[in-house]
Design a protein around this motif. Sequence first.
Motif, PDB file in Angstrom:
ATOM      1  N   PRO A  53       8.404  -1.707   3.331  1.00  0.00           N
ATOM      2  CA  PRO A  53       9.624  -2.476   3.610  1.00  0.00           C
ATOM      3  C   PRO A  53       9.940  -3.423   2.450  1.00  0.00           C
ATOM      4  CG  PRO A  53       8.245  -2.393   5.556  1.00  0.00           C
ATOM      5  CD  PRO A  53       7.432  -1.795   4.444  1.00  0.00           C
ATOM      6  N   GLY A  54      11.219  -3.451   2.066  1.00  0.00           N
ATOM      7  CA  GLY A  54      11.642  -4.294   0.954  1.00  0.00           C
ATOM      8  C   GLY A  54      11.714  -3.571  -0.370  1.00  0.00           C
ATOM      9  N   ASP A  66       9.297   5.028  11.045  1.00  0.00           N
ATOM     10  CA  ASP A  66       8.729   5.371  12.339  1.00  0.00           C
ATOM     11  C   ASP A  66       8.691   6.892  12.448  1.00  0.00           C
ATOM     12  OD1 ASP A  66      11.363   6.122  12.873  1.00  0.00           O
ATOM     13  OD2 ASP A  66      11.811   4.280  13.973  1.00  0.00           O
ATOM     14  N   ALA A  67       8.549   7.394  13.683  1.00  0.00           N
ATOM     15  CA  ALA A  67       8.450   8.843  13.876  1.00  0.00           C
ATOM     16  C   ALA A  67       9.716   9.561  13.451  1.00  0.00           C
ATOM     17  CB  ALA A  67       8.133   9.141  15.341  1.00  0.00           C
ATOM     18  N   GLU A  68      10.872   8.890  13.488  1.00  0.00           N
ATOM     19  CA  GLU A  68      12.124   9.526  13.082  1.00  0.00           C
ATOM     20  C   GLU A  68      12.198   9.735  11.580  1.00  0.00           C
ATOM     21  OE1 GLU A  68      15.585   7.560  14.490  1.00  0.00           O
ATOM     22  OE2 GLU A  68      14.824   7.303  16.520  1.00  0.00           O
ATOM     23  N   PRO A 128       0.802  -1.239   0.000  1.00  0.00           N
ATOM     24  CA  PRO A 128       0.000   0.000   0.000  1.00  0.00           C
ATOM     25  C   PRO A 128       0.825   1.274   0.000  1.00  0.00           C
ATOM     26  CG  PRO A 128       0.076  -0.931   2.206  1.00  0.00           C
ATOM     27  CD  PRO A 128       0.797  -1.912   1.315  1.00  0.00           C
ATOM     28  N   GLY A 129       2.145   1.181   0.194  1.00  0.00           N
ATOM     29  CA  GLY A 129       2.959   2.388   0.258  1.00  0.00           C
ATOM     30  C   GLY A 129       2.623   3.234   1.458  1.00  0.00           C
ATOM     31  N   ARG A 130       2.565   2.592   2.628  1.00  0.00           N
ATOM     32  CA  ARG A 130       2.121   3.294   3.843  1.00  0.00           C
ATOM     33  C   ARG A 130       3.092   4.379   4.301  1.00  0.00           C
ATOM     34  NH1 ARG A 130       1.336  -1.128   8.171  1.00  0.00           N
ATOM     35  NH2 ARG A 130       3.186  -1.956   7.123  1.00  0.00           N
ATOM     36  N   PHE A 131       4.359   4.245   3.961  1.00  0.00           N
ATOM     37  CA  PHE A 131       5.372   5.196   4.433  1.00  0.00           C
ATOM     38  C   PHE A 131       5.760   6.149   3.309  1.00  0.00           C
ATOM     39  CE2 PHE A 131       6.484   1.117   6.733  1.00  0.00           C
ATOM     40  CZ  PHE A 131       5.671   1.402   7.816  1.00  0.00           C
TER      41      PHE A 131
END
Length: 766
Positions: free
Chosen positions: A635-636, A657-659, A627-630
């Motif tokens: 991941p990967g 993550d938040a960083e 889904p391309g959440r980030f």
Amino acid sequence: MSTEPVPPESTENAGAATPDAAGEPGTADATATAEPGSDATAARGAQSEAEAGADAAADAEPADQGDAAKDASEADGGEATGDGEAAAQLSEAEAELAAQKLERERIERRKAEKAEPIASGAKLSGKAADLLAAVRAVEGGAKPPATVFDEPAPAPRRPAPEPVRRPQPVTDGPSAHTAPPAADAVEEVRRVLAAGGAPEPLAPQAAVALGEGAAEVLREDPWQLLRVPGVRPEQADGFARALLGPECSPDDERRGRAVTVWLLEQAALAGHTALELPALTAALGRQAVPDADAAVQSTLAEGEALAFQDALDGPGAGQPAGDPGEDGAEGDEGAEARPVRVLVGLERYALAEESLADALARVVNSLPKESATRWEQVTAAASAGPAELLRAVAGHGLVLHTGGEAARAEPAALLTAARSLGLRAVAACHTPDGRERFEALLAGAAGDGAVVTVTGLIAGAEGPGRDADGAFALDLLVLLDAPQLDVESAAMLAESLPDGARLVLSGDPAVLGSAGPGRVFADLLAARVCPQVASRTPDPGPIGELASGVGIGELNQVDAPGKEIVIVPVRDAGEAVHRTVQLVADSVPRAFGISPEETVAITPGHGGAAGTRALNAALKERLNPGPGRFGGFDPGDRIAYAPAPGRTVQGRVVTADAEGLHLSCAGASVVVPRERVEQAVRHGWALTAHQAVGSRWPAAVVVLPGDAAQALSRPWVYTAFGRAERHLSVVHGVEQALPRAVAEIPAKPRTTRLPVLLRAQVPAGG
């Protein structure tokens, strides 16, 4: 290799695949191939148009010089007449001796004048002389003469900071990034942008670009918005109209300065370190600057740009003007009529180019003469190719080495031999992949730490470190992939070499040039100030044979019995994407045992129906769906990370993550803050040739959709084809545009000053 008839390409997507600027700061794909009609293209295109004006100015110069020579002759004649009256009472022999003495004194005076710092421009007239007078006034801290460009003098000049002549080491590792501005500063800029109708998301970029007090800067000079990457003059004009109201006008001096600096920055992104004055004024005219000459004058007076006068090769270039000939008489007056060009450039690139020339001259002149004897034994034991390079390095401080991928074995032999002599020798590559490939050639013979990356060496994260004076603690630096070296990085490296150290620049001159300004390797080859060793080792196999032909402008049919080269005709961009995914995910792994992770797709640009965006979207859906959440990543995902303008590091997404986005790049963990992800990270199954240069993969799929024909050139094709080691597939939809590009379209010229600066300090041949 066989070429099949290619069906006519679809015109549905014509013009869609031109490279775009978003997301790849500083790379030539992002800027050097701007759409037709853009001002970056206009500034570069005006370069050739300006040559006629420069030639006209040069043609006018000899007449002025003749008048000056006449005036000097009359002055000398008057002096001789006065002396002749006093000498009338002398004998004829004494009078002759006195006359000879006067002649010798006059010649000596002329020699002394030549030995002093050159008063460049003394023979100029018209606009070139006025411009040079303005430059001298600026350098002296005063206002330029009011006669420059026949316009009133600008407002008093703000004092420019004293330039730092010696480039300093910088931190430019994989995780380096600019510290985010303070939240309150960004909020203040956001309010100013909102008042002017500019997009508020530009606030963080504007705060970084304009520094402390960015909001106040924008209020006082709205056109400073042009310093934010991606902003164009028409957008800055709209912002200025909203803020200034009736006070906003096209002839505002602030607008002329801002547009001038913007054009010079666009030229730098295209590889130029300066622009010729007629090209710059022509580009300003296309940007609706009413008085281009006054805009340049104001920019120079404010210290936002510098102007230079460089002598060009031409009549009289072989002998300095005014030098006496073999018979003791002065040189022919034609020797003084050397054509010149007036250049305008940004200070940072001008100082970098001058620092580089100074440092290279020091490298050429500081090698101990007796050092060559230490190399005789290892040279005698070397084979023919490495031996030629060893002999050149033994007797010279600076050596250029040219050749393809197979020729890298010769600098590898040089590095091994140098370290066997006890010398502190290091090789530097531009990419982690290049470092690994060069280390494989050494097979451990040179020891650990012998191969580093250029950025790691400059930052001090890799290599021998620096001595107490800040110089590299080494005796020999071998720089691989030298055409990728931009002028600022080259200046940092050369300035950091200690006295007596040797520098070897090795690379393939046929590949695409540096993403940053300058053409250091090509300029050094053209200047001929040091030995040049050309490797005779060709790249092997059908791919090497194909690339070698492209390098000399020939697209040859090559026998590929093992299907090392495959041509895949396509009708349109949609079919090109489909066939590319099929090749990467199915055909190449099945036929050659090369996994998709070992294959790269290379296409001319980021945009368009078959650009990197479209190809990466299709390849992600097939190879790592998610889904391309980030920020569009999962991941990967395979990624291409740009830690600094013009640099690309391959890697994978680990998590987020938040960083920010966590990546694994060349074995190192990298965290990209979330505000930089959109600018610095792209998917990396498909790359442009500029992103791929310096690296190689077991298989490459070069995608040439019909709408990319205008982006092709010989260096682009050579670079793209040369990224493959074992297999090359060409998804071919450009018909005859491919052989035409190989035969007729060389590298785009870049305007630089390095050859002129080098020839002034180093005799021809070193």
